[in-house]
Design a protein around this motif. Structure first.
Motif, PDB file in Angstrom:
ATOM      1  N   GLU A  14       0.825  -1.202   0.000  1.00  0.00           N
ATOM      2  CA  GLU A  14       0.000   0.000   0.000  1.00  0.00           C
ATOM      3  C   GLU A  14       0.864   1.259   0.000  1.00  0.00           C
ATOM      4  O   GLU A  14       0.570   2.225  -0.721  1.00  0.00           O
ATOM      5  N   ARG A  15       1.916   1.269   0.808  1.00  0.00           N
ATOM      6  CA  ARG A  15       2.800   2.436   0.843  1.00  0.00           C
ATOM      7  C   ARG A  15       3.513   2.627  -0.494  1.00  0.00           C
ATOM      8  O   ARG A  15       3.709   3.754  -0.954  1.00  0.00           O
ATOM      9  N   GLU A  16       3.888   1.516  -1.108  1.00  0.00           N
ATOM     10  CA  GLU A  16       4.552   1.611  -2.407  1.00  0.00           C
ATOM     11  C   GLU A  16       3.611   2.174  -3.464  1.00  0.00           C
ATOM     12  O   GLU A  16       4.008   3.015  -4.286  1.00  0.00           O
ATOM     13  N   LEU A  17       2.359   1.757  -3.436  1.00  0.00           N
ATOM     14  CA  LEU A  17       1.380   2.292  -4.392  1.00  0.00           C
ATOM     15  C   LEU A  17       1.164   3.785  -4.162  1.00  0.00           C
ATOM     16  O   LEU A  17       0.955   4.545  -5.112  1.00  0.00           O
ATOM     17  N   GLY A  18       1.228   4.204  -2.905  1.00  0.00           N
ATOM     18  CA  GLY A  18       1.118   5.633  -2.611  1.00  0.00           C
ATOM     19  C   GLY A  18       2.257   6.424  -3.229  1.00  0.00           C
ATOM     20  O   GLY A  18       2.049   7.527  -3.759  1.00  0.00           O
ATOM     21  N   ARG A  19       3.458   5.882  -3.177  1.00  0.00           N
ATOM     22  CA  ARG A  19       4.610   6.564  -3.787  1.00  0.00           C
ATOM     23  C   ARG A  19       4.464   6.637  -5.299  1.00  0.00           C
ATOM     24  O   ARG A  19       4.855   7.632  -5.925  1.00  0.00           O
ATOM     25  N   VAL A  20       3.896   5.592  -5.885  1.00  0.00           N
ATOM     26  CA  VAL A  20       3.674   5.605  -7.338  1.00  0.00           C
ATOM     27  C   VAL A  20       2.718   6.727  -7.701  1.00  0.00           C
ATOM     28  O   VAL A  20       2.928   7.443  -8.688  1.00  0.00           O
ATOM     29  N   ARG A  21       1.661   6.896  -6.926  1.00  0.00           N
ATOM     30  CA  ARG A  21       0.707   7.976  -7.204  1.00  0.00           C
ATOM     31  C   ARG A  21       1.367   9.347  -7.100  1.00  0.00           C
ATOM     32  O   ARG A  21       1.022  10.269  -7.837  1.00  0.00           O
ATOM     33  N   GLU A  22       2.320   9.488  -6.186  1.00  0.00           N
ATOM     34  CA  GLU A  22       2.982  10.779  -5.995  1.00  0.00           C
ATOM     35  C   GLU A  22       4.004  11.081  -7.088  1.00  0.00           C
ATOM     36  O   GLU A  22       4.121  12.216  -7.544  1.00  0.00           O
ATOM     37  N   THR A  23       4.749  10.064  -7.511  1.00  0.00           N
ATOM     38  CA  THR A  23       5.881  10.283  -8.415  1.00  0.00           C
ATOM     39  C   THR A  23       5.608   9.952  -9.870  1.00  0.00           C
ATOM     40  O   THR A  23       6.317  10.420 -10.760  1.00  0.00           O
ATOM     41  N   GLY A  24       4.593   9.116 -10.127  1.00  0.00           N
ATOM     42  CA  GLY A  24       4.354   8.664 -11.495  1.00  0.00           C
ATOM     43  C   GLY A  24       5.330   7.591 -11.935  1.00  0.00           C
ATOM     44  O   GLY A  24       5.398   7.264 -13.125  1.00  0.00           O
ATOM     45  N   ILE A  25       6.071   7.022 -10.998  1.00  0.00           N
ATOM     46  CA  ILE A  25       7.083   6.004 -11.300  1.00  0.00           C
ATOM     47  C   ILE A  25       6.858   4.782 -10.406  1.00  0.00           C
ATOM     48  O   ILE A  25       6.707   4.907  -9.195  1.00  0.00           O
ATOM     49  N   ALA A  26       6.847   3.609 -11.033  1.00  0.00           N
ATOM     50  CA  ALA A  26       6.749   2.339 -10.290  1.00  0.00           C
ATOM     51  C   ALA A  26       8.003   1.526 -10.574  1.00  0.00           C
ATOM     52  O   ALA A  26       8.490   1.510 -11.709  1.00  0.00           O
ATOM     53  N   VAL A  27       8.512   0.880  -9.549  1.00  0.00           N
ATOM     54  CA  VAL A  27       9.757   0.124  -9.682  1.00  0.00           C
ATOM     55  C   VAL A  27       9.546  -1.299  -9.186  1.00  0.00           C
ATOM     56  O   VAL A  27       8.851  -1.523  -8.187  1.00  0.00           O
ATOM     57  N   GLU A  28      10.152  -2.242  -9.882  1.00  0.00           N
ATOM     58  CA  GLU A  28      10.150  -3.637  -9.448  1.00  0.00           C
ATOM     59  C   GLU A  28      11.586  -4.133  -9.403  1.00  0.00           C
ATOM     60  O   GLU A  28      12.301  -4.057 -10.408  1.00  0.00           O
ATOM     61  N   TYR A  29      12.010  -4.604  -8.256  1.00  0.00           N
ATOM     62  CA  TYR A  29      13.351  -5.159  -8.099  1.00  0.00           C
ATOM     63  C   TYR A  29      13.256  -6.674  -7.899  1.00  0.00           C
ATOM     64  O   TYR A  29      13.011  -7.139  -6.787  1.00  0.00           O
ATOM     65  N   GLU A  30      13.377  -7.423  -8.957  1.00  0.00           N
ATOM     66  CA  GLU A  30      13.414  -8.887  -8.911  1.00  0.00           C
ATOM     67  C   GLU A  30      12.225  -9.479  -8.156  1.00  0.00           C
ATOM     68  O   GLU A  30      12.367 -10.448  -7.436  1.00  0.00           O
ATOM     69  N   GLU A  31      11.046  -8.907  -8.326  1.00  0.00           N
ATOM     70  CA  GLU A  31       9.866  -9.393  -7.612  1.00  0.00           C
ATOM     71  C   GLU A  31       9.079 -10.429  -8.403  1.00  0.00           C
ATOM     72  O   GLU A  31       8.433 -11.299  -7.822  1.00  0.00           O
ATOM     73  N   SER A  32       9.114 -10.339  -9.726  1.00  0.00           N
ATOM     74  CA  SER A  32       8.391 -11.305 -10.550  1.00  0.00           C
ATOM     75  C   SER A  32       9.314 -12.408 -11.052  1.00  0.00           C
ATOM     76  O   SER A  32       8.868 -13.526 -11.334  1.00  0.00           O
ATOM     77  N   MET A  33      10.614 -12.097 -11.139  1.00  0.00           N
ATOM     78  CA  MET A  33      11.585 -13.062 -11.647  1.00  0.00           C
ATOM     79  C   MET A  33      12.970 -12.630 -11.185  1.00  0.00           C
ATOM     80  O   MET A  33      13.336 -11.458 -11.299  1.00  0.00           O
ATOM     81  N   MET A  34      13.730 -13.552 -10.640  1.00  0.00           N
ATOM     82  CA  MET A  34      15.072 -13.220 -10.174  1.00  0.00           C
ATOM     83  C   MET A  34      15.947 -12.787 -11.352  1.00  0.00           C
ATOM     84  O   MET A  34      15.865 -13.343 -12.450  1.00  0.00           O
ATOM     85  N   GLY A  35      16.779 -11.768 -11.092  1.00  0.00           N
ATOM     86  CA  GLY A  35      17.675 -11.263 -12.121  1.00  0.00           C
ATOM     87  C   GLY A  35      17.071 -10.217 -13.019  1.00  0.00           C
ATOM     88  O   GLY A  35      17.755  -9.689 -13.897  1.00  0.00           O
ATOM     89  N   ILE A  36      15.792  -9.885 -12.799  1.00  0.00           N
ATOM     90  CA  ILE A  36      15.079  -8.945 -13.649  1.00  0.00           C
ATOM     91  C   ILE A  36      14.546  -7.791 -12.803  1.00  0.00           C
ATOM     92  O   ILE A  36      13.935  -8.011 -11.755  1.00  0.00           O
ATOM     93  N   SER A  37      14.762  -6.562 -13.264  1.00  0.00           N
ATOM     94  CA  SER A  37      14.183  -5.385 -12.619  1.00  0.00           C
ATOM     95  C   SER A  37      13.603  -4.470 -13.684  1.00  0.00           C
ATOM     96  O   SER A  37      13.996  -4.549 -14.858  1.00  0.00           O
ATOM     97  N   CYS A  38      12.683  -3.613 -13.283  1.00  0.00           N
ATOM     98  CA  CYS A  38      12.079  -2.719 -14.277  1.00  0.00           C
ATOM     99  C   CYS A  38      11.591  -1.443 -13.623  1.00  0.00           C
ATOM    100  O   CYS A  38      11.437  -1.347 -12.395  1.00  0.00           O
ATOM    101  N   VAL A  39      11.336  -0.455 -14.469  1.00  0.00           N
ATOM    102  CA  VAL A  39      10.757   0.814 -14.047  1.00  0.00           C
ATOM    103  C   VAL A  39       9.614   1.116 -15.002  1.00  0.00           C
ATOM    104  O   VAL A  39       9.727   0.922 -16.211  1.00  0.00           O
ATOM    105  N   ALA A  40       8.478   1.563 -14.449  1.00  0.00           N
ATOM    106  CA  ALA A  40       7.266   1.745 -15.236  1.00  0.00           C
ATOM    107  C   ALA A  40       6.598   3.064 -14.891  1.00  0.00           C
ATOM    108  O   ALA A  40       6.884   3.682 -13.855  1.00  0.00           O
ATOM    109  N   SER A  41       5.676   3.478 -15.768  1.00  0.00           N
ATOM    110  CA  SER A  41       4.935   4.714 -15.549  1.00  0.00           C
ATOM    111  C   SER A  41       3.543   4.583 -16.167  1.00  0.00           C
ATOM    112  O   SER A  41       3.392   3.946 -17.214  1.00  0.00           O
TER     113      SER A  41
END
Length: 268
Positions: A180-207
């Motif tokens: 929930e806190r992470e989603l709040g930061r996304v609403r504030e910044t317009g940026i979402a980040v994933e650090y190896e959460e869906s697959m090890m060795g993979i990270s991404c940044v989204a908007s």
């Protein structure tokens, strides 16, 4: 499955037909009648009858090797105007982002409590990923999913938080308060980040991508190797791309009746 079910098997003919089609997964070019029956729980005789009926409409192709998805289904898919119009508007911006970064670029929309990828540009020398056009991933553990979920209706966010959140990797955020806190930061910044959460060795940044007065309709991301991708450097480029696509979509907005060319709420 939205149809009525009994023991996990849809009661309606339409439900059973869609269950058989949905049994095909990534990499499944051909499946036997027995395998389709096993995956869906539909009896072999019923599966055999339905699949042969669908073959008459070219929805599937039946051969001695088994069953495969037919061109008729592909042609119907092309009539889905929303993803097509979105891809058409987004393509030049996605191409620019890909050329500038060389990383894998994704375009995704919300569908239920998941995300569906509607475009993917494979990065040069990028890591192997399970994502594919038309494929699904849970919203809670992907960059595009978080970008979309942060702007979803409250009842949909609560639906995600109420369900079990499988830990897909050791780094998957499954604590509801943290998410929930992470989603709040996304609403504030317009940026979402994933650090190896869906697959090890993979990270991404989204908007998120908006249309029609700020309504979020899609998300764009850059994905790369976790030990190499420079998220702080790439985040502004992803955000700029999202804003460019948003402006392009606004230009397609029907100013006569103020109605978008796709449904406003896909979180259903």
């Amino acid at each position: 499955m939205r149809s009525t079910q009994r023991d996990g098997v849809p009661d309606s003919v339409v439900g059973r037909a869609f269950a058989l089609l949905s049994a095909f997964g990534q990499g499944d070019r051909t499946l036997s009648f027995a395998e389709l029956s096993r995956r869906t729980g539909i009896g072999k005789a019923t599966a055999h009858r339905l699949l042969h009926q669908m073959a008459e409409w070219n929805v599937v192709e039946v051969s001695a090797d088994g069953v495969r998805i037919g061109m008729g289904l592909f042609e119907l898919g092309l009539l889905a105007s929303r993803p097509f119009d979105l891809r058409e508007a987004a393509t030049p911006f996605l191409a620019d982002l890909y050329r500038a970064t060389g990383e894998t670029v994704h375009l995704a929309v919300a569908e239920g409590l998941d995300v569906v990828y509607v475009q993917k540009l494979e990065g040069r020398n990028g890591p192997s990923m399970s994502s594919r056009v038309g494929g699904r991933m849970p919203a809670y553990c992907t960059g595009v999913g978080k970008a979309l979920l942060a702007h979803a209706p409250d009842e949909r966010v609560h639906a995600v938080l109420r369900q079990d959140l499988p830990r897909r990797t050791p780094r998957t955020v499954v604590a509801r308060g943290l998410l929930e806190r992470e989603l709040g930061r996304v609403r504030e910044t317009g940026i979402a980040v994933e650090y190896e959460e869906s697959m090890m060795g993979i990270s991404c940044v989204a908007s998120p991508i908006t249309a029609g007065g700020g309504h979020v309709v899609a998300a764009v991301s850059i994905t790369g190797r976790a030990n190499r991708i420079d998220i702080p450097r790439l985040a502004p480029a992803v955000r700029t791309t999202a804003l460019g696509i948003s402006r392009s979509l606004d230009d397609r907005f029907d100013r006569n009746d103020r109605a978008l060319i796709w449904p406003r709420d896909r979180w259903r």
